[in-house]
Design a protein around this motif. Structure first.
Motif, PDB file in Angstrom:
ATOM      1  N   LYS A 367      36.365 -12.982 106.073  1.00 30.03           N
ATOM      2  CA  LYS A 367      35.491 -11.985 105.242  1.00 30.03           C
ATOM      3  C   LYS A 367      34.641 -11.198 106.265  1.00 30.03           C
ATOM      4  O   LYS A 367      34.258  -9.976 105.924  1.00 30.03           O
ATOM      5  N   GLY A 368      34.258 -11.968 107.147  1.00 30.77           N
ATOM      6  CA  GLY A 368      33.406 -11.228 108.108  1.00 30.77           C
ATOM      7  C   GLY A 368      34.095 -11.010 109.650  1.00 30.77           C
ATOM      8  O   GLY A 368      33.170 -10.583 110.633  1.00 30.77           O
ATOM      9  N   SER A 369      35.428 -11.252 109.728  1.00 25.58           N
ATOM     10  CA  SER A 369      36.070 -10.852 110.971  1.00 25.58           C
ATOM     11  C   SER A 369      36.093  -9.410 111.404  1.00 25.58           C
ATOM     12  O   SER A 369      36.748  -8.910 110.548  1.00 25.58           O
ATOM     13  N   GLY A 370      35.868  -9.208 112.792  1.00 21.59           N
ATOM     14  CA  GLY A 370      36.016  -7.900 113.166  1.00 21.59           C
ATOM     15  C   GLY A 370      35.142  -6.721 112.571  1.00 21.59           C
ATOM     16  O   GLY A 370      35.157  -5.743 112.890  1.00 21.59           O
ATOM     17  N   THR A 371      34.054  -7.290 111.950  1.00 22.02           N
ATOM     18  CA  THR A 371      32.827  -6.188 111.443  1.00 22.02           C
ATOM     19  C   THR A 371      32.035  -5.825 112.360  1.00 22.02           C
ATOM     20  O   THR A 371      31.212  -6.639 112.943  1.00 22.02           O
ATOM     21  N   VAL A 372      31.952  -4.618 112.993  1.00 24.52           N
ATOM     22  CA  VAL A 372      30.822  -4.251 113.908  1.00 24.52           C
ATOM     23  C   VAL A 372      30.275  -3.087 113.150  1.00 24.52           C
ATOM     24  O   VAL A 372      30.887  -1.702 113.214  1.00 24.52           O
ATOM     25  N   THR A 373      29.260  -3.118 112.690  1.00 22.50           N
ATOM     26  CA  THR A 373      28.502  -1.899 111.742  1.00 22.50           C
ATOM     27  C   THR A 373      27.849  -1.180 112.772  1.00 22.50           C
ATOM     28  O   THR A 373      27.088  -1.803 113.766  1.00 22.50           O
ATOM     29  N   THR A 374      27.712   0.212 112.599  1.00 24.67           N
ATOM     30  CA  THR A 374      27.037   1.119 113.354  1.00 24.67           C
ATOM     31  C   THR A 374      27.017   2.399 112.753  1.00 24.67           C
ATOM     32  O   THR A 374      27.494   2.643 111.335  1.00 24.67           O
ATOM     33  N   THR A 375      25.960   3.451 113.151  1.00 22.79           N
ATOM     34  CA  THR A 375      25.926   4.703 112.357  1.00 22.79           C
ATOM     35  C   THR A 375      26.931   5.516 112.758  1.00 22.79           C
ATOM     36  O   THR A 375      27.159   5.675 113.806  1.00 22.79           O
ATOM     37  N   ILE A 376      27.761   6.003 111.811  1.00 23.54           N
ATOM     38  CA  ILE A 376      28.727   6.714 111.928  1.00 23.54           C
ATOM     39  C   ILE A 376      28.704   8.191 111.304  1.00 23.54           C
ATOM     40  O   ILE A 376      28.121   8.095 110.361  1.00 23.54           O
ATOM     41  N   HIS A 377      29.418   9.180 111.815  1.00 23.68           N
ATOM     42  CA  HIS A 377      29.682  10.161 110.907  1.00 23.68           C
ATOM     43  C   HIS A 377      30.766  10.285 110.084  1.00 23.68           C
ATOM     44  O   HIS A 377      31.924  10.222 110.509  1.00 23.68           O
ATOM     45  N   VAL A 378      30.809  10.209 108.951  1.00 26.05           N
ATOM     46  CA  VAL A 378      31.882   9.854 107.847  1.00 26.05           C
ATOM     47  C   VAL A 378      32.764  11.069 108.122  1.00 26.05           C
ATOM     48  O   VAL A 378      34.034  10.757 107.728  1.00 26.05           O
ATOM     49  N   GLU A 379      32.354  12.626 108.043  1.00 27.74           N
ATOM     50  CA  GLU A 379      33.228  13.389 108.046  1.00 27.74           C
ATOM     51  C   GLU A 379      34.112  13.585 109.345  1.00 27.74           C
ATOM     52  O   GLU A 379      35.398  13.887 109.576  1.00 27.74           O
TER      53      GLU A 379
END
Length: 537
Positions: A367-379
């Motif tokens: 469930k949590g493997s490899g998840t690196v959240t950051t602020t991204i530009h969706v476009e």
């Protein structure tokens, strides 16, 4: 082996549509050639020194270039058996052979009066045959290129028959303009530098033939090959104009320049074939390397995970039947040993709890493997997906429109997972539109709505059946024969973990619209300073 669909064709330049960069490069090449021709035209009549080695050196190189081009084109026919490729390959065999035969007849080339022919009119007639057979074969290609590939004759047999036919035609035409050149109208009388009026008229006719072929190919243009054949035909036109209008003499500035244009025209397609082949090979090598690496990593991960899970589960599960058997023995005693039974039941309970804990741990791990959240530009992530699938979109002849909000939306999520979601939606759209015979348009757009960034993926496929629209996000439900039914389910799960949502907004005969919703990042102003993908141009 028959090709069932044009979408199954390999990635070769005879089937790939040109990109914007390729169109710009071809336009630039055409403009440069026209500018040089305009600069040379006022001085084309200037008579220069006679250089006898010029023609044999230049046209021998030209012949080799044309024959190499023909070999590459026939190699593409072996990959994609289409009669149009035989036509354009034949054009380059004619071009290379006629250029070399003209060199053998040219006065001062390999001999004072040439090796074959009359040394005067034979070279001119080879020039006419050279620039008649080439555009006629290209015109045949233009009319055959939209024909579906056929397998009625084996590709090797078709190729051999075509080459034999071309060689036979070259032998007959060469015999006509060498042994029987006296029966043909003359191009030169007395002097080998001054053309007759008939020679000027023939050059005008050749110019018109080239222009007509160019127009036909322009109307029926589809692929990279069409684009550069048009540039090649355009490069030949100054050759005729110089001979017919600007200068009618050999060894003038215009005459030398025209031969230079001829070499450029012959080299264009070979350069493109080699460049595109190298690029496709590079992409293929990179793709294979990535696939092998991904496969190796996946196998190692699966092997390690399954070994660990098996070890953690097998031990407690193996102890349960032994404890059950021991409890039965204790209960069968007179009197029953209830104290030992209680201990055994506690062991069974502990074993079951251990199995449950192991399963829960595995779920949490994935469930949590490899998840690196950051602020991204969706476009920017969406544009990256379009670049990754650029060749697949071209191969399926899908028009793409990216109508993104400017300056764009910033969200806080795992960029790899967001990319995976958009990639899955775009690939689903491509597969949905592949069987369609009508328009194929993929539209990606974005907007903000109630504190969320909304990315919309719209296609023009047949849509999802009303009975299946509520189930397409369920695990293991699929509408495709080879599908696993996990793609959309995984995509929805990934977005829900990021606080977002994936929904089917609308679907029908006109196509489907999927919406990816993600909460906007709170610090958009600071994100715009650090995010490298903010430029959507």
């Amino acid at each position: 082996m028959p090709v069932d669909s044009p979408h199954d064709l390999p990635l070769v330049i005879s089937s790939l549509p040109p990109t914007r960069q390729q169109r710009v490069a071809a336009s630039a090449a055409a403009i440069i050639l026209l500018v040089i021709a305009m600069l040379v035209a006022p001085f084309a009549h200037l008579q220069l020194a006679r250089i006898d080695v010029f023609v044999p050196v230049l046209q021998t190189v030209l012949s080799l270039v044309d024959l190499l081009t023909a070999i590459l084109l026939f190699a593409q026919y072996a990959i994609q058996p289409h009669r149009a490729l035989l036509a354009v390959g034949s054009a380059y065999i004619f071009s290379g052979a006629m250029a070399f035969l003209q060199t053998l007849t040219f006065p001062g080339g390999y001999g004072p009066a040439g090796v074959i022919g009359d040394g005067n009119n034979s070279p001119a007639w080879f020039f006419v045959l050279w620039h008649t057979t080439f555009p006629l074969c290209i015109m045949a290609y233009a009319f055959l290129k939209d024909e579906k590939p056929t397998s009625r004759i084996a590709p090797a047999k078709s190729l051999a028959m075509t080459i034999c036919g071309v060689v036979a035609a070259i032998v007959v035409l060469a015999w006509l303009v060498t042994a029987n050149v006296a029966l043909l109208p003359p191009f030169y009388t007395g002097s080998i530098t001054q053309q007759t009026r008939f020679g000027n008229q023939i050059n005008i006719a050749l110019c018109l033939l080239g222009a007509i072929t160019l127009a036909v190919l322009f109307v029926r243009r589809r692929t990279i090959l069409d684009l550069w054949l048009m540039v090649t035909l355009l490069a030949w036109i100054p050759n005729f104009l110089v001979a017919a209008v600007a200068s009618s003499v050999r060894f003038s500035l215009g005459w030398y320049a025209a031969r230079g244009f001829a070499l450029v025209a012959s080299s264009l397609l070979l350069s493109v074939l080699l460049t595109e082949t190298a690029l496709l090979y590079s992409r293929l090598a990179s793709a294979l390397t990535m696939l092998r690496r991904e496969r190796g990593n996946r196998l190692m991960s699966i092997d390690a995970a399954t070994a660990a899970i098996a070890h953690e589960i097998r031990s407690p599960l193996a102890s349960i039947p032994l404890n059950v058997e021991a409890a039965r023995l204790q209960l069968g005693m007179e009197p029953p040993d209830l104290a030992n039974v209680d201990v055994i039941l506690q062991d069974i309970e502990a074993a079951s709890l251990r199995v449950n804990a192991t399963i829960s741990s595995v779920r949490e791990l994935f469930k949590g493997s490899g998840t690196v959240t950051t602020t991204i530009h969706v476009e920017a992530v969406a544009l990256q997906v379009l670049r990754l699938l650029e060749h697949e979109l071209q191969l399926h002849k899908i028009q793409v429109a990216a109508n993104f909000f400017t300056p764009g939306h910033y969200v806080h999520a795992d960029p790899t997972q967001v990319q995976q979601v958009i990639l899955n939606l775009v690939k689903n759209a491509i597969e949905a539109m592949s069987p369609a015979s009508g328009r194929r348009e993929l539209t990606l757009s974005s907007r903000s709505e109630r504190g969320s960034a909304l990315l919309i993926v719209q296609d023009t496929g047949p849509g999802v059946a009303p009975a299946d629209q509520e189930r397409i996000f369920e695990p293991f439900f699929t509408t495709r024969p080879n599908g696993m039914g996990l793609g959309l389910a995984v995509c929805r799960t990934l977005l829900e973990r990021a606080g977002g949502k994936l929904a089917l907004a609308r679907s029908g005969p006109e196509g489907s619209i999927f919406e990816v919703r993600l909460p906007l990042a709170q610090n958009e102003s600071s994100a715009s300073k650090h995010d490298p993908g903010r430029d959507l141009a």
